[in-house]
Scaffold this active site. Structure first.
Site, PDB file in Angstrom:
ATOM      1  N   HIS A 117     -27.747 -39.987 -20.691  1.00 38.15           N
ATOM      2  CA  HIS A 117     -28.154 -40.860 -19.582  1.00 38.15           C
ATOM      3  C   HIS A 117     -27.241 -42.071 -19.406  1.00 38.15           C
ATOM      4  O   HIS A 117     -27.592 -43.017 -18.717  1.00 38.15           O
ATOM      5  CB  HIS A 117     -29.615 -41.321 -19.725  1.00 38.15           C
ATOM      6  CG  HIS A 117     -30.597 -40.191 -19.712  1.00 38.15           C
ATOM      7  ND1 HIS A 117     -30.669 -39.291 -18.671  1.00 38.15           N
ATOM      8  CD2 HIS A 117     -31.534 -39.812 -20.603  1.00 38.15           C
ATOM      9  CE1 HIS A 117     -31.622 -38.411 -18.926  1.00 38.15           C
ATOM     10  NE2 HIS A 117     -32.153 -38.704 -20.110  1.00 38.15           N
ATOM     11  N   ASP A 122     -22.697 -38.295 -20.063  1.00 39.47           N
ATOM     12  CA  ASP A 122     -23.101 -37.200 -19.182  1.00 39.47           C
ATOM     13  C   ASP A 122     -21.888 -36.573 -18.486  1.00 39.47           C
ATOM     14  O   ASP A 122     -21.800 -35.355 -18.330  1.00 39.47           O
ATOM     15  CB  ASP A 122     -24.099 -37.694 -18.137  1.00 39.47           C
ATOM     16  CG  ASP A 122     -25.498 -37.895 -18.714  1.00 39.47           C
ATOM     17  OD1 ASP A 122     -25.692 -37.654 -19.915  1.00 39.47           O
ATOM     18  OD2 ASP A 122     -26.396 -38.306 -17.951  1.00 39.47           O
TER      19      ASP A 122
END
Length: 204
Positions: A117, A122
């Site tokens: 996150h 990511d």
């Protein structure tokens, strides 16, 4: 470049507003952390330069793309790129998984995912996933299909397959959207069901 990472850009951004507590809980980013970070307007030239002549690739691409596009519009920049969704690509080349969320897909495919996150963590995991997609025998034909502007693959949401969409009738009627628990979350009516359903995914 489709084979290896040739450049990288990472930055915190001052959103010029208070960060909600649930975002801090999810990402660990709080107001103090971004207080002296550059604004989007200040880093926009670097983002524009690194994306020039590139395809925008992301997991659930429409979400990320629309967020960035809308933020760029607010500071007076246009943001138009071809895009690819690694959720939809993964469903095509790695069928049969129960979940195509980034975390669960990385776990299933043995892709390391750190700083979940957070943008860099990511993004790096998405790069590794995309490299696995490119390494499959069918990747050339799948990418051509997804990049074809008429295919609608880039516009449909990750969980709605092109096959499901093509089966929608072009006649009047009622349609329902359901969530993962099969609960009805939206009901609509339309003169042309297929056209109306597709129209929902152009709304930011």
């Amino acid at each position: 470049d489709g084979e290896q990472i040739v450049d990288e850009f990472t930055s915190l951004v001052n959103p010029e507003c208070e960060i909600p507590s649930f975002i801090t809980g999810l990402t660990g980013i709080d107001n103090d952390l971004v207080r002296h970070a550059p604004t989007l307007a200040e880093i926009a030239p670097s983002i524009i330069a690194i994306l020039r002549d590139s395809v925008f690739v992301a997991h659930s691409v429409n979400f990320d793309y629309n967020v960035i596009k809308n933020q760029f519009q607010e500071i007076g920049h246009s943001f138009v790129h071809k895009k690819l969704c690694t959720v939809r690509l993964s469903r095509s080349v790695f069928p049969g998984y129960q979940s195509y969320s980034l975390g669960k897909l990385c776990s299933s495919l043995n892709i390391p995912l750190v700083d979940r996150h957070r943008a860099r963590g990511d993004a790096h995991a998405t790069v590794l996933l995309f490299q696995k997609i490119l390494a499959t025998p069918e990747s050339d034909s799948v990418l051509k299909r997804f990049l074809n502007a008429r295919s609608q693959e880039a516009t449909l949401p990750p969980a709605l397959s092109k096959l499901q969409y093509d089966k929608l009738p072009m006649t009047p009627g009622i349609y329902l959207f359901k969530n993962a628990k099969n609960e009805i979350i939206y009901a609509g009516k339309a003169k042309n069901i297929q056209k109306r359903v597709f129209g929902h995914f152009y709304d930011k």
